[in-house]
Design a protein around this motif. Sequence first.
Motif, PDB file in Angstrom:
ATOM      1  N   UNK A  84       0.826  -1.208   0.000  1.00 49.27           N
ATOM      2  CA  UNK A  84       0.000   0.000   0.000  1.00 49.27           C
ATOM      3  C   UNK A  84       0.858   1.255   0.000  1.00 49.27           C
ATOM      4  N   UNK A  85       2.015   1.190   0.679  1.00 45.28           N
ATOM      5  CA  UNK A  85       2.946   2.328   0.693  1.00 45.28           C
ATOM      6  C   UNK A  85       3.622   2.466  -0.665  1.00 45.28           C
ATOM      7  N   UNK A  86       4.020   1.331  -1.255  1.00 48.35           N
ATOM      8  CA  UNK A  86       4.668   1.386  -2.562  1.00 48.35           C
ATOM      9  C   UNK A  86       3.732   1.976  -3.611  1.00 48.35           C
ATOM     10  N   UNK A  87       2.459   1.676  -3.477  1.00 42.27           N
ATOM     11  CA  UNK A  87       1.494   2.260  -4.429  1.00 42.27           C
ATOM     12  C   UNK A  87       1.516   3.785  -4.330  1.00 42.27           C
ATOM     13  N   UNK A  88       1.594   4.299  -3.112  1.00 39.20           N
ATOM     14  CA  UNK A  88       1.653   5.747  -2.912  1.00 39.20           C
ATOM     15  C   UNK A  88       2.945   6.325  -3.483  1.00 39.20           C
ATOM     16  N   UNK A  89       4.054   5.602  -3.319  1.00 32.05           N
ATOM     17  CA  UNK A  89       5.331   6.064  -3.864  1.00 32.05           C
ATOM     18  C   UNK A  89       5.250   6.162  -5.384  1.00 32.05           C
TER      19      UNK A  89
END
Length: 245
Positions: A190-195
């Motif tokens: 989910x964090x990588x998607x934001x990145x």
Amino acid sequence: MKMTQDTVFAFEQTLENKTKKDILAEKIIEMIVTGLLRDNDVLPSERELSQLFGVSRETVRGALRLVAAYDLISVSHGSKTRINAGEVQLARFHDSYAQMNSLGVNQYNVDTVFESRSLIEAGIARKAAKRIDEAGLEQLHKMLDAQAEMFDNPVHFQLSDKNFHKLIAEYAGNELLLKYSEELYSYGLNIRRSVMLESGAISRSYQEHVLIVDALAKGDEDAAEQAILRHLNSVDRTTREKMTD
């Protein structure tokens, strides 16, 4: 070591008696539950998913039917397939389906996960540099060609990125390393998607992928290890930055 459509999921099938359809459905569900795929996202077409995962369109259709049974996607003839990942759908899913083992990696802290991922993928890169063949390099170059057109499409790029790392791990020829690398990849999706939504993030990852493939093509174990570690350091840094936003 020749990889074909029939053997793309061979390592998983040696660990558990599952069909490619079951395995692909679990991968899609994992990406939804971890937040890589989000509510109302449009999935790639059957043809695109078939190419991304190296399976037949029949396998893709079967996997999508399994995911749709959990009400996590909306599939209708003639329309795009969309993700259903609202609070109600996710709560219903968690009530009816046991958490997949790979999601347990998120219970560990970022230091532990990235240290483990670096150790495992460095070893994978060295082994793959010795074992990869022309067919594998051709697949990686096709992925790079596709990724070069995905700079404005984080969903498609992340799906391709997952398969990029998976293919390299398959050429290491060790099913346990493959399993562990895939589990570690799922950390903080989910964090990588934001990145990936940030300007230049996809382009940067793409350029790092190019350097990895160049090293593998030369059969240079040291260069392959260094290229993958530079890439993982970048992933680590941007993940930590986003976690502190």
